[in-house]
Design an enzyme around this catalytic site. Structure first.
Site, PDB file in Angstrom:
ATOM      1  N   HIS B  83       0.832  -1.214   0.000  1.00  0.00           N
ATOM      2  CA  HIS B  83       0.000   0.000   0.000  1.00  0.00           C
ATOM      3  C   HIS B  83       0.866   1.262   0.000  1.00  0.00           C
ATOM      4  CE1 HIS B  83      -3.606   2.381   0.803  1.00  0.00           C
ATOM      5  NE2 HIS B  83      -2.854   3.088   1.643  1.00  0.00           N
ATOM      6  N   ASN B 123      -2.148  -6.403   6.959  1.00  0.00           N
ATOM      7  CA  ASN B 123      -0.783  -5.900   7.171  1.00  0.00           C
ATOM      8  C   ASN B 123      -0.685  -4.472   6.641  1.00  0.00           C
ATOM      9  OD1 ASN B 123       2.009  -5.315   6.879  1.00  0.00           O
ATOM     10  ND2 ASN B 123       2.476  -7.512   6.820  1.00  0.00           N
ATOM     11  N   GLY B 125       1.668  -2.721   5.768  1.00  0.00           N
ATOM     12  CA  GLY B 125       2.636  -2.557   4.681  1.00  0.00           C
ATOM     13  C   GLY B 125       2.231  -3.277   3.412  1.00  0.00           C
ATOM     14  N   GLU B 126       1.146  -4.033   3.454  1.00  0.00           N
ATOM     15  CA  GLU B 126       0.732  -4.789   2.268  1.00  0.00           C
ATOM     16  C   GLU B 126      -0.632  -4.275   1.780  1.00  0.00           C
ATOM     17  OE1 GLU B 126       1.563  -9.032   2.613  1.00  0.00           O
ATOM     18  OE2 GLU B 126       3.224  -8.635   3.954  1.00  0.00           O
ATOM     19  N   MET B 127      -1.730  -4.903   2.141  1.00  0.00           N
ATOM     20  CA  MET B 127      -3.027  -4.454   1.657  1.00  0.00           C
ATOM     21  C   MET B 127      -3.639  -3.390   2.570  1.00  0.00           C
ATOM     22  SD  MET B 127      -4.127  -8.261   0.375  1.00  0.00           S
ATOM     23  CE  MET B 127      -5.545  -8.026  -0.679  1.00  0.00           C
TER      24      MET B 127
END
Lengths: 332, 332
Positions: B83, B123, B125-127
């Protein structure tokens, strides 16, 4: 056995395209024709390229990222996400049925799909690559080189071959057989009474003046805000960016209404979240007409009848990179 | 006619699975079994969820973004893009054959695919979404609600149903029938002499001590840097992050070598760009052995024989959002 075969043949005939007594209706909208695939091998190659993020600098963004074929050929965002999470300046138009438009991009700056396809690859705010680097990547991948050679008869790749192939794939992305098209072809039962009332209102109140033809749009450039100016934070000035003419400020290609239920949010700035909102704003700004809630519901019911058969195909498996392939630079 | 049918049946028998005189070989690696789909409807639903970027805060990132099934179930980047274009801390492992691993993630912090599937959604840092918001989005989409109801017998969605469905889809993502598996099953002609020499060396020099079983890996956690320490800029400390034990520092789940030709770049930090580089480093750091160029080439030829049949399926068409669906927040 012969009799069985004959019965089978009769059965197939009966299951063929329906033919209605009254025949096709004479309307300002025509059914979407089925795709004519002139070169299946080229379209298959183009499908791979359409899904290949290695055409971007990051190795992360493909054509399908913003023209997602799982989602009506759009990203369903107000404006798109580009390289390094840059916020795009404009709403991503659907790729579905885009071959039926008079030009490509909201401002029509590309004459056709082939010309369009090269744009995002080299746009620093989108895929942020260059045509030269993209060709360098593809040329290093034997799986691609042999497929280009089969399709184009040469193994020395260039951007023209790439955009030809992508355009050939995109030409297959049509959505025939929507309920409205079934009605256009003569099936009286294909539309609900509400959707039919919506279509009559769509014609009578003037929407069809711009949203006409098989794509219900894509046939002209029109000013956004005819009766009242459109208020927007968007910097997009529309067709004027192409022609340099002041008269073309805020003039945009009329978007297709095909599959509009799937291509939310609406307008070039994506600021209309719902079809109801879009219909209301269009009525007031373009036609000087305030639709009642009932009228809005009718037009929306009609618009939802424009969702056609979505293109169905196997997810392409991409040929792998090699030791010679330049690495992507997502964070470089 | 009867004769024709009989001939046809014989033809089908002849085209069936090959049976070799010698039968399956007794090796420390076993062929990948074909997927057993216990609930096809659940796997279909999971496929849609796997491709749906609305499980992310931005509406742009799906499971398939980093585990791209066009590209060996990976993103082919050193570390992934999350993201807001955040640089991920670790190389995205392939989803292919991941059901055969003893645990999920490089550090094994998820026991199984179901537990893994919930991780990236929430997460930051991810989705960068939450399970609650993701459920809210799905619950607002009638096309999903009815499909969940068909599969799970209830229309009130929860994250367990979502991760069950994604895991059911992922269990179908196996890649049988690689050349090496054909050889394992007894086909002497399935491997080149070079690949066979590579496999013998792979066994004799000790690679197979960790890369064994049907997935050639995924059966144990091992230290990265046994003979010499591995030099890396990565902050990942491996299994120690799960166990809290100092002895587990830089211990990672042994990655599968299945389809390794497609899952470049290599290692948890993605720093090995080529198979040759990866083999050389593994030999020196794990085995204290410097392979000659010829030996590296042999092992690489063997590794390339591990590319199996990629999962083939239709790109899913996702059910559209509605006026009640919360809008994604890509730039919020």
């Amino acid at each position: 056995m012969k009799m069985t075969l004959t019965s089978l043949a009769v059965g197939l005939l009966l299951a063929g395209p329906a033919v209605y007594a009254q025949g096709p209706r004479n309307e300002p909208v025509q059914p979407i024709p089925a795709a004519e695939v002139s070169d299946a091998a080229m379209a298959e190659l183009g499908k791979k390229l359409f899904f290949d993020p290695r055409l971007s600098r990051s190795g992360f963004i493909s054509c399908n990222s913003c023209h997602n074929l799982s989602m009506g050929g759009t990203d369903n965002l107000k404006t798109s996400i580009g390289h390094n999470w840059q916020q795009g300046p404009i709403n991503s138009p659907t790729v579905l049925n885009s071959s039926l438009n008079l030009a490509q991009f909201w401002d029509g700056r590309a004459a056709d799909l082939k010309e369009q396809a090269g744009g995002p690859i080299a746009n620093p705010g989108e895929m942020a690559f260059t045509h030269e680097l993209a060709i360098g990547v593809l040329q290093s991948i034997p799986g691609y080189v042999s497929e280009f050679e089969t399709v184009f008869g040469q193994s020395e790749l260039d951007i023209d071959m790439v955009t030809d192939a992508i355009a050939a794939f995109e030409e297959t992305l049509v959505t025939p057989d929507s309920p409205f098209d079934q009605w256009l072809k003569g099936d009286d039962n294909a539309l609900s009474a509400q959707a039919l009332a919506g279509y009559q209102l769509f014609k009578q109140s003037g929407c069809v003046a711009c949203h006409n033809g098989p794509n219900l749009g894509g046939t002209s450039f029109q000013k956004m805000g005819v009766v009242e100016p459109y208020q927007s934070d968007s910097d997009a000035i529309g067709r004027a960016a192409v022609t340099g003419k002041d008269a073309d400020r805020f003039t945009f290609k009329v978007p297709t209404l095909r599959n509009v239920e799937l291509t939310y949010p609406y307008f070039h700035d994506g600021e209309a979240a719902t079809l109801e909102e879009a219909v209301d704003i269009m009525g007031r700004l373009q036609l000087g007409r305030v639709y009642s809630n009932q009228e809005v519901s009718q037009i929306v019911a009609f618009l939802k009848s424009l969702t056609g058969e979505q293109p169905r195909f196997e997810l392409p498996i991409l040929p792998p990179s090699t030791n010679q392939t330049p690495a992507p630079e997502p964070f470089g």
